[in-house]
Design a protein around this motif. Structure first.
Motif, mmCIF file in Angstrom:
data_model
loop_
_atom_site.group_PDB
_atom_site.id
_atom_site.type_symbol
_atom_site.label_atom_id
_atom_site.label_comp_id
_atom_site.label_asym_id
_atom_site.label_seq_id
_atom_site.Cartn_x
_atom_site.Cartn_y
_atom_site.Cartn_z
ATOM 1 N N UNK A 189 0.811 -1.222 0.000
ATOM 2 C CA UNK A 189 0.000 0.000 0.000
ATOM 3 C C UNK A 189 0.846 1.276 0.000
ATOM 4 N N UNK A 190 1.809 1.369 0.927
ATOM 5 C CA UNK A 190 2.523 2.630 1.104
ATOM 6 C C UNK A 190 3.419 2.936 -0.101
ATOM 7 N N UNK A 191 4.130 1.933 -0.571
ATOM 8 C CA UNK A 191 5.039 2.149 -1.701
ATOM 9 C C UNK A 191 4.214 2.535 -2.935
ATOM 10 N N UNK A 192 3.044 1.927 -3.032
ATOM 11 C CA UNK A 192 2.179 2.236 -4.174
ATOM 12 C C UNK A 192 1.596 3.650 -4.048
ATOM 13 N N UNK A 193 1.198 4.001 -2.851
ATOM 14 C CA UNK A 193 0.616 5.325 -2.642
ATOM 15 C C UNK A 193 1.625 6.413 -3.014
ATOM 16 N N UNK A 194 2.867 6.232 -2.585
ATOM 17 C CA UNK A 194 3.903 7.217 -2.891
ATOM 18 C C UNK A 194 4.086 7.341 -4.398
ATOM 19 N N UNK A 195 4.053 6.197 -5.071
ATOM 20 C CA UNK A 195 4.186 6.170 -6.529
ATOM 21 C C UNK A 195 3.017 6.918 -7.189
ATOM 22 N N UNK A 196 1.816 6.609 -6.724
ATOM 23 C CA UNK A 196 0.631 7.261 -7.299
ATOM 24 C C UNK A 196 0.686 8.771 -7.075
ATOM 25 N N UNK A 197 1.109 9.175 -5.883
ATOM 26 C CA UNK A 197 1.254 10.617 -5.599
ATOM 27 C C UNK A 197 2.215 11.250 -6.606
ATOM 28 N N UNK A 198 3.352 10.611 -6.792
ATOM 29 C CA UNK A 198 4.386 11.173 -7.663
ATOM 30 C C UNK A 198 3.914 11.260 -9.108
ATOM 31 N N UNK A 199 3.240 10.189 -9.559
ATOM 32 C CA UNK A 199 2.749 10.174 -10.939
ATOM 33 C C UNK A 199 1.757 11.319 -11.148
ATOM 34 N N UNK A 200 0.852 11.468 -10.217
ATOM 35 C CA UNK A 200 -0.154 12.528 -10.353
ATOM 36 C C UNK A 200 0.531 13.902 -10.392
ATOM 37 N N UNK A 201 1.527 14.039 -9.539
ATOM 38 C CA UNK A 201 2.249 15.320 -9.474
ATOM 39 C C UNK A 201 3.009 15.562 -10.782
ATOM 40 N N UNK A 202 3.676 14.514 -11.247
ATOM 41 C CA UNK A 202 4.506 14.653 -12.435
ATOM 42 C C UNK A 202 3.651 14.967 -13.669
ATOM 43 N N UNK A 203 2.474 14.322 -13.760
ATOM 44 C CA UNK A 203 1.588 14.595 -14.906
ATOM 45 C C UNK A 203 1.060 16.019 -14.840
ATOM 46 N N UNK A 204 0.750 16.442 -13.630
ATOM 47 C CA UNK A 204 0.278 17.803 -13.451
ATOM 48 C C UNK A 204 1.360 18.780 -13.929
ATOM 49 N N UNK A 205 2.587 18.464 -13.542
ATOM 50 C CA UNK A 205 3.714 19.299 -13.932
ATOM 51 C C UNK A 205 3.874 19.410 -15.438
ATOM 52 N N UNK A 206 3.502 18.327 -16.131
ATOM 53 C CA UNK A 206 3.608 18.338 -17.595
ATOM 54 C C UNK A 206 2.393 19.002 -18.237
ATOM 55 N N UNK A 207 1.449 19.387 -17.414
ATOM 56 C CA UNK A 207 0.243 20.015 -17.952
ATOM 57 C C UNK A 207 -0.756 19.002 -18.484
ATOM 58 N N UNK A 208 -0.664 17.770 -17.989
ATOM 59 C CA UNK A 208 -1.607 16.739 -18.420
ATOM 60 C C UNK A 208 -2.697 16.594 -17.354
ATOM 61 N N UNK A 209 -3.936 16.838 -17.763
ATOM 62 C CA UNK A 209 -5.032 16.748 -16.787
ATOM 63 C C UNK A 209 -5.950 15.579 -17.071
ATOM 64 N N UNK A 210 -5.442 14.605 -17.808
ATOM 65 C CA UNK A 210 -6.280 13.475 -18.241
ATOM 66 C C UNK A 210 -6.703 12.605 -17.065
ATOM 67 N N UNK A 211 -7.752 11.779 -17.318
ATOM 68 C CA UNK A 211 -8.117 10.738 -16.354
ATOM 69 C C UNK A 211 -6.969 9.738 -16.311
ATOM 70 N N UNK A 212 -6.581 9.333 -15.125
ATOM 71 C CA UNK A 212 -5.478 8.375 -15.011
ATOM 72 C C UNK A 212 -6.036 7.040 -14.515
ATOM 73 N N UNK A 213 -5.676 5.989 -15.227
ATOM 74 C CA UNK A 213 -6.113 4.650 -14.824
ATOM 75 C C UNK A 213 -4.913 3.720 -14.755
#
Lengths: 554, 436
Positions: A189-213
């Protein structure tokens, strides 16, 4: 636009596409130490020439959870189980903090013995002392009555960062699978949560606001928000990505065999009337069966880099892999080297391949050409044998009604679809060995990423109603309510469809393709008169692609 | 992952779409909760437990064993062929070395089906165990086979089929026939003139509990089995001795069933009756599966188990102890059948059989050659409320030349007469099974 990224053990593939076709694609070697950077680099590269804000949907397949389990980077989990009679629960002990609390629920969901509150309190305070932060609560027959799992969960509130409740993982029976699934879910759970946080942040940084699955092993996706509560579902999604790729690239309507011949292994999947088969039960990992649903898939150690050996005049290939082929600097001959001799490929340094194959040939008393052909023949033979066994297992699967016994449909593949490096080279040999036509799709190099990009959200539930005790329950949606006395199987099917569709809509997914997989209604009898009905409806959104890619076949 | 102590095969066929009648004990729901329990326990995932799909018994498989009047199709449905085929699959799994033991958890049951079949009696049409055993004797080099029938009802069908066969030991433990269907299975029933002592009945008084059953196993069944030395052991695993069964009066428990199985160590167990489908079957079946897989069953227990409530009375214990002497005497030193003629002569027997489920009345005139070299040629004339006078002739497995010749003579003579609606010949020596 759809973006698909498959971070595999060897390669990271990404593809951006829309209704007209592939816009851009990307392939690089995965940085195993930093999956996030591999993923971010792929996304950045494949989207660099488009308006990133126009990307509507991103599907990601990642080996993060798989690696965490394989490399044992698991967080310690406090497990609290309770079980009635049967196989003793100590047999399913997992992790270092496995607590068994007396309590019992029977197969009808009836509470036979309440949880031992004192022992539960002791287990909780013991966990606090050990500074455990993630937990799993699992009781036998909790999918019939989740009450005791909820009770355990309540006792941990305020202590736990995360709790997995067994009945939320799957509607299906199997206490041992529920324990293993819940354990792994909490452990990653924790390692995955950190990954999901980072991915969301990184996509935001790239200006991508798409639905993520996130891609699952059953070939479907789950919205990233949901994946944070069931991270275990993200394991082993790699083979599914490839299979979905084939679905999107080819028009498959018959019974078929799907082969993905890679460097180390060949993955084999079977389609029935054009649809991939799902494992009846979940997949096993680290030797433990779980409730994680997966596409039926078998893997054998035959690939381009599989080692060729000669013993007693016989040439064999794999399952071992000893570094790369000689053609690219390895020191022992691999299958690709043999293919360089037979002329089915021209990969790297062909002269180096010849040197290696000649040595093997000599040991076997053959010419280099003869040995190379024998190696190819052997590899195809092994694939044939494994696919045959898989088919036999599927066709001999036990059935539980006379109707299925008599009317049971046998799967008889009419075509083979092959992807992977050696695909084209093996076309004729495969056609000869299987005696059916072979199709090799174009673009298979990134088929996995295409498959990931086009996967749709899947989910499965089971509705269980007992009109004599008046209980209706959909365990993994957390639904428990009154079943009316005149409840019927037709009504149950309708309810199940609505629950499932509503749930997937609430997650932001599409609710198309809801199907009832199995539905039964048993008259229950007490003494010699009817006492209500036992109604069970299994309902799913099955895996598939949101659209087909055209012109992908030759 | 949890492992079996030995490889074990499970042929699970609950026939979820078949019932005698909607609220009949033998209905769709019967194994539903057993399936739930086995699935929740993860039985199908245990390393070493292998699930097999049943075979479908062929017409020849049935005709090798039974005289079906007027023919096989008229007295069987697909469900019966699958159930019998399930038993055959279990035996094949063991004899082909796929597993060490196998449990055919199949329905409908079969142990009330006799040699002649006109319809359904005691919920049974064809005898799953007998069809399996005859399949074994036809295809594998096994000669001596023992059946231990632990259903609460006397296994009168199996007894009838093997009454004259000295190579098949049939032992039935059941609730005393004076208090329960089908009423037979008295301790004095011990086989025909060619197979005295090869039929053994152990009728137990009502309310016998674990102690009594296990006493019967330890002091009667096991010593007899050891002496007989079977090459294959079958357990007719009825589960209606359970204290919660609605149609019987015994006090046996799930763990008791597991221990019983563990002591008999059958090669194959075949489900028979048992109609406490929620309170008993899930636990009894689990116990049997664990015992056959060599796994710990000590934690198997019914939710409402209360050892004190089902403990047997002292006089029950005493009765069973006294019974042991008679039973052992019957096997080791069977009293001769005073009415049996000399070898080479036919012994005649008249029987009336009632088919409770289908309401059929049957009358038989049975003749068997008294023979010192084989099971004896067998001929039975049968007439019932649904079939006119019919004839069944059997040349047994390993028939001597005399019995073989005699069998063909009887068959040919019958064919030239216009007396019989149907004539069936089971010719085990030539593997020929014909009906006309």
């Amino acid at each position: 636009m759809y973006l698909g990224v498959d971070v595999g053990g060897t390669h990271t593939d990404a593809v951006l596409l829309d209704e007209k076709g592939v816009i851009s694609s990307y392939k690089a070697v995965t940085d195993r130490g930093n999956l996030l950077s591999s993923m971010s680099a792929a996304i950045e590269e494949v989207t660099k020439n488009v308006k990133r804000s126009e990307i509507g949907n991103i599907n990601l397949s990642t080996t993060l959870s798989t690696n965490a389990i394989v490399e044992n980077k698991l967080e310690e989990v406090g497990i609290i189980v309770s079980s009635g009679p049967g196989i003793h629960p100590k047999n399913y002990s997992i992790g270092s903090h496995f607590n068994i609390i007396p309590g019992s629920i029977d197969h009808r969901g009836k509470i036979i013995a309440g949880l031992d509150e004192k022992l539960l309190r002791d287990a909780v305070s013991g966990s606090v002392q050990k500074k455990l932060r993630v937990f799993a609560a699992v009781t036998k027959f909790s999918t019939r009555n989740p009450g005791q799992e909820n009770e355990i969960g309540d006792s941990l509130s305020g202590i736990a960062d995360f709790i997995t409740l067994g009945h939320r993982m799957s509607p299906r029976l199997s206490f041992p699978r529920r324990i293993a699934t819940s354990y792994y879910n909490s452990a990653v759970w924790r390692i995955y949560r950190d990954f999901a946080d980072s991915i969301e942040k990184s996509l935001k940084g790239l200006g991508i606001g798409a639905r993520i699955n996130i891609l699952k092993a059953d070939g479907g996706t789950m919205p990233i928000a949901l994946s944070r509560t069931i991270p275990v579902e993200s394991i082993l999604s790699g083979p599914a990505a490839s299979i979905l790729g084939i679905i999107s690239l080819c028009d498959i309507s018959e019974d078929s065999i799907i082969l993905d011949i890679g460097g180390t292994t060949t993955d084999i999947a079977i389609f029935a009337s054009g649809s991939p088969l799902i494992e009846r039960d979940g997949i096993a990992f680290a030797g433990l069966p779980t409730h994680v649903r997966a596409l039926k898939n078998s893997s054998i150690g035959i690939g381009g880099d599989s080692l060729i050996t000669a013993a007693d005049g016989k040439i064999t290939v794999g399952p071992e892999r000893r570094g790369p082929a000689m053609a690219v600097g390895g020191d022992r001959p691999a299958l690709v080297d043999a293919m360089n001799i037979t002329g089915s490929s021209a990969y790297g340094n062909v002269e180096r391949s010849r040197a290696g194959i000649e040595k093997i040939a000599e040991a076997a008393g053959l010419t280099a050409e003869g040995a190379a052909a024998a190696a190819e023949e052997y590899a195809v033979g092994r694939i044939r044998e494994e696919a045959g066994q898989m088919l036999r297992r599927i066709n001999e699967k036990p059935v539980y009604t006379i109707h299925e016994m008599i009317e049971g449909i046998e799967i008889k593949p009419a075509r083979i679809f092959v992807m992977g490096g050696p695909a084209e080279a093996f076309r004729d040999r495969l056609a000869a060995a299987f005696g059916i036509p072979v199709t090799v799709p174009e673009n298979y190099g990134v088929a996995n990423a295409i498959g990931a990009a086009l996967a749709k959200t899947t989910f499965d539930i089971e509705l269980f109603a007992d009109t004599s005790s008046g209980v209706l329950i959909v365990p993994n949606l957390g639904i428990k309510k009154q079943a009316p006395g005149d409840y019927t199987v037709e009504k149950a099917e309708e309810d199940a469809r609505n629950y499932l569709a509503g749930h997937v809509r609430s997650l932001g997914g599409e609710d198309s393709g809801v199907e009832v997989v199995e539905s039964t209604s048993f008259r229950m009898v007490q003494g010699f008169s009817s006492a209500g009905r036992d109604i069970r409806v299994k309902c799913q959104i099955k895996p598939g692609v949101v659209m087909k890619m055209h012109g992908g076949v030759k | 992952m949890i492992k079996a102590g030995n490889r074990m095969g499970l042929v699970f066929f609950p026939a979820f779409d078949w019932a005698i009648e909607p609220t009949h004990p033998e209905r769709e729901e019967r194994l539903l909760y057993t399936q739930d329990q086995l699935r929740e326990e993860g039985i199908f995932d245990v390393e070493g437990i292998i699930e097999f799909k049943p075979d479908m018994a062929s017409e020849e498989d049935i005709m090798r064993t039974h005289f079906c009047f007027p023919d096989v199709k008229s007295v069987t449905t697909e469900s019966h062929l699958i159930s019998a085929g399930g038993a055959i699959r279990a035996a094949r799994a063991v004899l082909d070395g796929e597993v060490v033991r196998a449990f055919a958890l199949v329905r409908p049951p079969g142990h009330h089906s006799m040699k002649c079949v006109h319809g359904n009696r005691g919920f049974c049409n064809i005898n799953n165990e007998a069809i399996m055993i005859e399949y074994i004797r036809e295809h594998y080099p096994r000669k001596k086979i023992a059946i231990v029938d632990t259903d609460c009802h006397h296994g009168d069908g199996t007894q009838d089929i093997y009454w004259h066969d000295p190579d098949i030991l049939f032992i039935s433990i059941h609730q005393d026939g004076r208090t329960l269907y089908p009423g037979s299975g008295h301790v004095t029933e011990l086989g025909g003139p060619n197979a005295r002592g090869k039929t053994i009945n152990i009728p137990l008084p009502p309310e016998t509990s674990d102690d009594g059953f296990l006493y019967a196993i330890d002091k009667m069944v096991l010593p007899i089995l050891e002496h007989f030395g079977p090459e294959f052991v079958v357990n007719s695993a009825g589960q209606d001795n359970h204290y919660s069964d609605p149609i019987t009066n015994m006090n046996f428990s799930a763990r008791g069933y597991a221990i019983l199985n563990d002591r008999i160590k059958p090669d194959v167990a075949v489900l028979e009756g048992g109609y406490s489908i929620q309170g008993a079957l899930p636990y009894v079946n689990l116990g049997i599966v664990l015992a056959m897989a060599g796994m710990d069953y000590s934690y198997v227990m019914e939710p409402d188990f209360d050892a004190d409530a089902i403990r047997q009375e002292k006089d029950v214990t005493e009765y069973i102890k006294r019974l042991a002497d008679t039973v052992l005497q019957n096997y080791f030193n069977p009293p001769p059948d005073g009415q049996a003629p000399d070898p080479g002569e036919f012994m005649m027997r008249k029987k009336r059989i009632y088919y409770d489920t289908d309401g059929i009345q049957e009358s038989q005139l049975e003749a068997v050659m008294v023979c010192e070299r084989c099971a004896g040629v067998y001929a039975v004339q049968s007439v019932s409320s649904v079939n006119e006078l019919s004839y069944g002739i059997e040349i047994p497995v390993g028939a001597c030349d005399t019995c073989y010749d005699e069998g063909l003579k009887i068959y040919n003579a019958a064919r030239s007469e216009n007396k019989f609606a149907t004539i069936q010949l089971i010719n085990r020596r030539d593997r020929s099974y014909v009906r006309m």
